[in-house]
Write a protein that holds these residues in place. Structure first.
Motif, PDB file in Angstrom:
ATOM      1  N   VAL A 162       4.650   8.603  -0.621  1.00 17.54           N
ATOM      2  CA  VAL A 162       4.321   9.474  -1.558  1.00 17.54           C
ATOM      3  C   VAL A 162       4.337  11.143  -1.228  1.00 17.54           C
ATOM      4  CG1 VAL A 162       3.097  10.270  -3.909  1.00 17.54           C
ATOM      5  CG2 VAL A 162       3.311   7.390  -2.894  1.00 17.54           C
ATOM      6  N   GLY A 163       5.334  11.835  -1.528  1.00 20.09           N
ATOM      7  CA  GLY A 163       5.314  13.082  -1.086  1.00 20.09           C
ATOM      8  C   GLY A 163       4.628  14.210  -2.291  1.00 20.09           C
ATOM      9  N   VAL A 164       3.709  15.138  -1.687  1.00 19.55           N
ATOM     10  CA  VAL A 164       3.197  16.073  -2.848  1.00 19.55           C
ATOM     11  C   VAL A 164       3.685  17.418  -2.655  1.00 19.55           C
ATOM     12  CG1 VAL A 164       1.253  14.390  -3.453  1.00 19.55           C
ATOM     13  CG2 VAL A 164       0.811  16.263  -1.814  1.00 19.55           C
ATOM     14  N   LEU A 165       3.987  18.160  -3.348  1.00 21.12           N
ATOM     15  CA  LEU A 165       4.380  19.571  -3.270  1.00 21.12           C
ATOM     16  C   LEU A 165       3.383  20.861  -3.439  1.00 21.12           C
ATOM     17  CD1 LEU A 165       7.889  19.182  -5.127  1.00 21.12           C
ATOM     18  CD2 LEU A 165       7.388  19.431  -2.673  1.00 21.12           C
ATOM     19  N   SER A 217       0.858  -1.208  -0.056  1.00 20.55           N
ATOM     20  CA  SER A 217      -0.067   0.003   0.073  1.00 20.55           C
ATOM     21  C   SER A 217       0.835   1.322  -0.055  1.00 20.55           C
ATOM     22  CB  SER A 217      -1.029  -0.068   1.175  1.00 20.55           C
ATOM     23  OG  SER A 217      -1.778  -1.212   1.204  1.00 20.55           O
ATOM     24  N   ALA A 218       0.141   2.367  -0.234  1.00 22.04           N
ATOM     25  CA  ALA A 218       0.952   3.523  -0.295  1.00 22.04           C
ATOM     26  C   ALA A 218       0.097   4.696   0.384  1.00 22.04           C
ATOM     27  CB  ALA A 218       1.158   4.242  -1.842  1.00 22.04           C
ATOM     28  N   MET A 219       1.222   5.716   0.898  1.00 25.81           N
ATOM     29  CA  MET A 219       0.393   6.603   1.681  1.00 25.81           C
ATOM     30  C   MET A 219       0.893   8.043   0.859  1.00 25.81           C
ATOM     31  SD  MET A 219      -1.274   7.867   4.571  1.00 25.81           S
ATOM     32  CE  MET A 219      -1.825   9.869   4.359  1.00 25.81           C
ATOM     33  N   VAL A 220      -0.094   8.748   0.562  1.00 22.96           N
ATOM     34  CA  VAL A 220       0.165  10.108  -0.130  1.00 22.96           C
ATOM     35  C   VAL A 220      -0.172  11.309   0.624  1.00 22.96           C
ATOM     36  CG1 VAL A 220      -0.513  11.401  -2.142  1.00 22.96           C
ATOM     37  CG2 VAL A 220      -0.633   9.001  -2.141  1.00 22.96           C
ATOM     38  N   GLY A 221       0.963  12.121   0.911  1.00 20.68           N
ATOM     39  CA  GLY A 221       0.860  13.399   1.792  1.00 20.68           C
ATOM     40  C   GLY A 221       1.611  14.389   1.323  1.00 20.68           C
ATOM     41  N   GLY A 264       0.876  21.299  -1.515  1.00 22.08           N
ATOM     42  CA  GLY A 264       0.365  21.584  -0.099  1.00 22.08           C
ATOM     43  C   GLY A 264       1.344  22.258   0.706  1.00 22.08           C
ATOM     44  N   TYR A 265       1.332  21.884   1.814  1.00 21.08           N
ATOM     45  CA  TYR A 265       2.084  22.991   3.019  1.00 21.08           C
ATOM     46  C   TYR A 265       3.704  22.358   3.323  1.00 21.08           C
ATOM     47  CZ  TYR A 265      -1.666  25.727   2.949  1.00 21.08           C
ATOM     48  OH  TYR A 265      -2.739  26.468   2.155  1.00 21.08           O
ATOM     49  N   GLY A 266       4.037  21.193   2.656  1.00 20.01           N
ATOM     50  CA  GLY A 266       5.449  20.842   3.173  1.00 20.01           C
ATOM     51  C   GLY A 266       6.389  21.055   1.973  1.00 20.01           C
ATOM     52  N   SER A 267       7.801  21.559   2.453  1.00 24.98           N
ATOM     53  CA  SER A 267       8.605  21.714   1.460  1.00 24.98           C
ATOM     54  C   SER A 267       9.252  20.609   0.832  1.00 24.98           C
ATOM     55  CB  SER A 267       9.521  22.624   1.954  1.00 24.98           C
ATOM     56  OG  SER A 267      10.600  21.778   3.193  1.00 24.98           O
ATOM     57  N   ARG A 268       9.919  20.675  -0.240  1.00 24.08           N
ATOM     58  CA  ARG A 268      10.575  19.678  -1.006  1.00 24.08           C
ATOM     59  C   ARG A 268      11.674  19.123   0.185  1.00 24.08           C
ATOM     60  NH1 ARG A 268      11.484  17.457  -6.173  1.00 24.08           N
ATOM     61  NH2 ARG A 268      10.565  19.111  -7.041  1.00 24.08           N
ATOM     62  N   ALA A 269      12.329  19.974   0.858  1.00 22.97           N
ATOM     63  CA  ALA A 269      13.458  19.275   1.725  1.00 22.97           C
ATOM     64  C   ALA A 269      12.809  18.672   2.965  1.00 22.97           C
ATOM     65  CB  ALA A 269      14.069  20.658   2.298  1.00 22.97           C
ATOM     66  N   GLU A 270      11.435  19.163   3.310  1.00 18.07           N
ATOM     67  CA  GLU A 270      10.684  18.239   4.447  1.00 18.07           C
ATOM     68  C   GLU A 270      10.529  16.961   3.945  1.00 18.07           C
ATOM     69  OE1 GLU A 270       6.481  18.643   6.746  1.00 18.07           O
ATOM     70  OE2 GLU A 270       7.464  20.296   6.077  1.00 18.07           O
ATOM     71  N   LEU A 271       9.988  16.906   2.719  1.00 17.77           N
ATOM     72  CA  LEU A 271       9.648  15.811   2.304  1.00 17.77           C
ATOM     73  C   LEU A 271      10.790  14.651   1.941  1.00 17.77           C
ATOM     74  CD1 LEU A 271       6.732  16.860  -0.072  1.00 17.77           C
ATOM     75  CD2 LEU A 271       6.405  15.934   2.187  1.00 17.77           C
ATOM     76  N   ALA A 272      11.629  15.417   1.305  1.00 18.92           N
ATOM     77  CA  ALA A 272      12.985  14.355   0.879  1.00 18.92           C
ATOM     78  C   ALA A 272      13.598  13.886   2.030  1.00 18.92           C
ATOM     79  CB  ALA A 272      13.789  15.480  -0.071  1.00 18.92           C
ATOM     80  N   ALA A 273      13.553  14.526   3.122  1.00 21.52           N
ATOM     81  CA  ALA A 273      14.341  14.145   4.359  1.00 21.52           C
ATOM     82  C   ALA A 273      13.808  12.699   4.659  1.00 21.52           C
ATOM     83  CB  ALA A 273      13.913  14.882   5.558  1.00 21.52           C
ATOM     84  N   GLU A 274      12.586  12.253   4.227  1.00 22.49           N
ATOM     85  CA  GLU A 274      11.793  10.920   4.656  1.00 22.49           C
ATOM     86  C   GLU A 274      12.120  10.047   3.676  1.00 22.49           C
ATOM     87  OE1 GLU A 274      11.123  11.105   7.952  1.00 22.49           O
ATOM     88  OE2 GLU A 274      11.227  13.218   8.194  1.00 22.49           O
ATOM     89  N   GLN A 275      12.632  10.343   2.382  1.00 21.50           N
ATOM     90  CA  GLN A 275      12.959   9.458   1.626  1.00 21.50           C
ATOM     91  C   GLN A 275      11.578   8.626   1.062  1.00 21.50           C
ATOM     92  OE1 GLN A 275      16.067   7.115   3.687  1.00 21.50           O
ATOM     93  NE2 GLN A 275      17.687   8.142   2.524  1.00 21.50           N
ATOM     94  N   ARG A 294       9.346   7.395  -1.760  1.00 23.94           N
ATOM     95  CA  ARG A 294       9.427   6.656  -3.303  1.00 23.94           C
ATOM     96  C   ARG A 294       9.283   7.747  -4.302  1.00 23.94           C
ATOM     97  NH1 ARG A 294       8.159   1.407  -4.757  1.00 23.94           N
ATOM     98  NH2 ARG A 294       9.404   1.109  -2.748  1.00 23.94           N
ATOM     99  N   HIS A 295       8.256   8.489  -4.248  1.00 26.34           N
ATOM    100  CA  HIS A 295       7.962   9.544  -5.270  1.00 26.34           C
ATOM    101  C   HIS A 295       7.975  11.042  -4.328  1.00 26.34           C
ATOM    102  CE1 HIS A 295       6.839   6.588  -7.929  1.00 26.34           C
ATOM    103  NE2 HIS A 295       6.181   5.849  -7.148  1.00 26.34           N
ATOM    104  N   ILE A 296       8.062  12.216  -5.129  1.00 29.48           N
ATOM    105  CA  ILE A 296       7.756  13.312  -4.780  1.00 29.48           C
ATOM    106  C   ILE A 296       7.092  14.077  -5.927  1.00 29.48           C
ATOM    107  CG2 ILE A 296       8.050  15.702  -4.185  1.00 29.48           C
ATOM    108  CD1 ILE A 296      10.672  14.553  -2.565  1.00 29.48           C
ATOM    109  N   PHE A 297       5.601  14.076  -5.990  1.00 36.03           N
ATOM    110  CA  PHE A 297       5.133  14.766  -7.229  1.00 36.03           C
ATOM    111  C   PHE A 297       4.745  16.063  -7.015  1.00 36.03           C
ATOM    112  CE2 PHE A 297       2.761  10.288  -7.360  1.00 36.03           C
ATOM    113  CZ  PHE A 297       3.787   9.646  -8.370  1.00 36.03           C
TER     114      PHE A 297
END
Length: 222
Positions: free
Chosen positions: A184-187, A163-167, A189-200, A202-205
């Motif tokens: 799965v991180g999405v840009l 399964s996947a979690m998108v946020g 919304g309200y989190g920065s690319r750095a905040e999302l990338a820090a959690e590694q 699979r995807h950043i959309f």
């Protein structure tokens, strides 16, 4: 039903900052509660950092109080306005319905997993006409972390390691990682690319139009 051709057997979506932009409602309700208890109000832009984390943690950070009774009183005052008008001060991201429709057509079950109280989340999903896309809406009470919500879903066999979690915030990806789900991180919304990338993840959309890639095996290891 999901097929062996789908890289994911279930997709969980965060709500605030992922499906819709809730800044006006959340910010107004935070200020409503803060003002009631004598705290200074803040411009909405300064309150944007509180979109995503659990509400009690936001009030702790904003007030500096560690008094649980006081924090619960702030939450109750917030919800007084939120349940009346705050939930409706919310805008659906325009590309979301088409993205969800594409994933639904691919046969992947979906649900909402949010730190927001469940009944409020249901009201928002219904307001935007998204109910038919989701098997359920999973909300949380004060003191419950998103990783605990997903852990319970895993224990029930609803979601698995496929399964996947998108946020849009790090807390969503932390919850995914702790439970063995694909993050799965999405840009938008309200989190920065750095905040999302820090959690590694699979995807950043960058746009909702990329979400249907979650049904494409070619992007599984992208």
């Amino acid at each position: 039903m999901p097929t062996s051709q789908n890289p994911h057997d279930f997709i969980l979506f965060d709500l605030d900052g992922t499906l819709s932009d809730p800044l006006e409602g959340i910010g107004n309700c935070l200020n409503y509660a803060l003002a009631h208890f004598g705290y200074p109000t803040k411009p909405l832009a300064e309150l944007a950092r509180y979109i995503g984390p659990p509400l009690d943690q936001s009030f702790i950070a904003e007030t500096g109080s560690s008094d649980s009774a006081h924090i619960h009183a702030l939450v109750a005052k917030y919800r007084e306005r939120y349940g009346d008008v705050g939930y409706a001060e919310n805008m659906l991201y325009p590309e979301i319905p088409a993205a969800l429709a594409a994933l639904q057509a691919a046969g992947i079950p979906m649900a909402v997993c949010t730190s927001k109280r469940g009944d409020f989340a249901e009201m928002i999903v219904q307001r935007f006409g998204l109910s038919d896309f989701f098997r359920f809406v999973n909300g949380a009470e004060i003191g419950t972390h998103k990783w605990q919500q997903i852990a319970a879903l895993r224990e029930q066999g609803i979601v698995t390691e496929r399964s996947a979690m998108v946020g849009d915030r790090g807390v969503d990806l932390i919850a995914a990682n702790r439970n063995g789900l694909t993050g799965v991180g999405v840009l938008w919304g309200y989190g920065s690319r750095a905040e999302l990338a820090a959690e590694q993840p699979r995807h950043i959309f960058e746009t909702p139009a990329q979400l249907p890639q979650l049904a494409d095996r070619e992007h599984l290891h992208a």
